[in-house]
Design an enzyme around this catalytic site. Structure first.
Site: not given
Length: 529
Positions: A432, A451
């Site tokens: 992301h 992440c």
């Protein structure tokens, strides 16, 4: 002399019995029949009780397939296997694990061995060949027993099927090569193992100081630093062994920093000193640990894929065996490690919302909300109850925080930025964007909650969507401008490998990265126990 060999065989049998905790009774119950193995030469009948005494399931299955007859009649095949075991150190394995000294002693007297001794030699050679090939193919250790965030399944492997094929073809060279990882990095690691052995075995005394050293500084520690750079061949002359940080040493230091993934600014700070304090012995152990991890990795031989090397903070895209994109990434901290896994890209989400995951909720959000009820509203995060109704911060029940869902709306301050890429996994992680773009300028980028944040998110999204004519850069930009969430399926297949390696070689130079999750030393110790 005969008593000596009988003693060797007895000790070997005793040690082999300790390699497994499978009982004879269990072996009988779990016996698996493999295709008949054709036996060549003057085979000797083997009493099945002798095979059972090893208490090893794979050994029993193998000799059942031979009709309980010896198989190592060929001098050539024995020589190939023994040489491979002897050279297993070149693969980062340990010949003593496969009783190489005992096997060689028996081989040297092979022509003089009696029938009983030939049977025992046959059995122990098969047993250790099975063990060697299995370690070469799958690794010596099971990663899932070591790491709780290892999410890569081991490939199915039946060593007896491979042995049966090898005896049928009378070719163990191909067999052994087929068990080695078919990876560029694995071969670079083997080269690194060769390179590290060229250095002397001198251990280093640690260099310690608190301040940074910059070009033209005078510091007594510079002499020790220059000697370290000379040792690693980054500095190629001893003419400048003074306390002055001269231009020649600055240039050598920049080379050293590049090899260690440090900012090549020539400034000697804590990170550079930490790297300088590694000895040859420590670096060799690191290489061996990385070779073991590469035996655990199973890369599909495809043409298009993405690799994230966690300690190198780098993502690369490969198309048709050519690297087409390289980007910096931010990965999980040591406390919230990015998991190691294989997957494939599935969906690009433009203007994503962010739902707070349980760990962040427990460790970060709940304590912050208890201090300040407006903590979430200040970040444009709404609270939803089980009926999907918005709950005001004042009505939020601090004693039952998990009864709610916490969602951050799209926008410039969204934690996920303007884009995320979804891929199937059990850890709720994804690639992301971020609203903290400044982090990519840092050298240490182990900063996320697990992440992977990418440096140029819309460029990456555009690349994966460029196989669809309707998703041009202009359209992506126009959708992002709406601040509304949009899902786009990635039509082309890209496998994703999120892996972890801290050592390799490049153009004859050793490359190392900081072991940010402290995996290497612990893994090496387990390899040697």
């Amino acid at each position: 002399m005969k008593q000596f060999y009988l003693l060797l065989i007895f000790l070997l049998l005793l040690s082999c019995n300790k390699q497994t905790d499978t009982s004879v009774k269990t072996i009988k119950a779990k016996a698996v029949i493999i295709p008949r193995i054709k036996v060549e030469g003057n085979a000797i009948e083997i009493d099945s009780a002798i095979v059972l005494s090893f208490e090893n399931q794979k050994l029993l299955e193998f000799y059942r397939a031979t009709g309980f007859k010896t198989v190592w009649q060929s001098d050539m095949l024995r020589k190939v296997v023994l040489n491979a075991i002897k050279d297993s150190h070149k693969e980062g394995l340990f010949p003593d694990d496969y009783k190489i000294k005992v096997l060689e002693a028996l081989e040297n007297k092979h022509a003089l061995l009696k029938k009983k001794d030939l049977i025992n030699y046959d059995l122990v050679l098969t047993l250790n060949t099975q063990l060697f090939l299995t370690h070469l193919k799958l690794g010596k250790l099971d990663p899932k027993k070591i790491y709780n965030n290892w999410d890569i399944e081991r490939a199915p492997f039946d060593v007896n099927e491979l042995l049966a094929e090898s005896f049928a073809k009378k070719d163990f060279v191909v067999t052994i090569d087929s068990c080695k990882p078919n990876s560029k990095v694995y071969n670079q690691l083997k080269k690194a193992l060769e390179l590290i052995e060229e250095f002397s075995d001198s251990d280093f005394s640690s260099i310690t100081f608190a301040d940074k050293i910059v070009a033209n500084d005078t510091n007594p520690k510079i002499i020790s630093i220059k000697k370290r750079l000379l040792f690693w061949n980054d500095l190629n002359s001893s003419d400048s062994l003074t306390a002055i940080y001269d231009s020649k040493t600055v240039a050598a230091m920049k080379c050293f920093q590049v090899r260690h993934g440090l900012a090549p600014d020539g400034v000697i700070g804590a990170g550079t000193i930490e790297a300088l304090n590694f000895s040859k012995s420590s670096r060799k152990k690191q290489i061996l640990a990385n070779l073991e991890r590469w035996r655990w990795f199973q890369m599909v031989p495809d043409e298009d894929y993405i690799v994230v090397n966690i300690p190198d903070y780098k993502l690369i895209v490969v198309e048709n065996n050519d690297t087409t994109i390289t980007q910096k990434v931010v990965v999980g901290t040591n406390k919230r490690k990015t998991p190691i896994l294989n997957s494939y890209l599935k969906t690009v989400v433009l203007n994503p919302t962010w739902t707070i995951p349980p760990t962040i909720l427990k460790e970060d959000v709940v304590p912050a909300m208890k201090r300040n009820r407006n903590y979430l509203s200040n970040k444009n995060i709404k609270i939803y109850d089980a009926s999907n109704n918005v709950v005001s911060p004042e009505n939020w029940n601090a004693s039952r925080p998990h009864n709610y869902r916490y969602v951050q709306e799209p926008g410039p301050n969204n934690t996920l930025g303007e884009m995320k890429i979804l891929f199937p996994n059990h850890h709720s992680i994804y690639l992301h964007d971020t609203n903290h773009r400044n982090l990519f300028g840092l050298n240490n980028r182990s900063l996320s909650s697990g992440c992977i944040r990418v440096e140029k998110p819309l460029e990456l999204a555009g690349y994966f969507l460029n196989h669809s004519e309707s998703w041009s850069k202009e359209k992506i930009d126009s959708v992002v401008a709406t601040r509304k969430t949009h899902y786009v399926k990635i039509e082309k297949k890209y496998n994703l490998y999120i892996w972890y390696w801290t050592a390799w070689s490049l153009k004859g130079k050793l490359q190392f990265r900081k072991d940010i999750y402290d995996y290497d030393a612990a893994l090496y110790e387990k390899l040697r126990t």
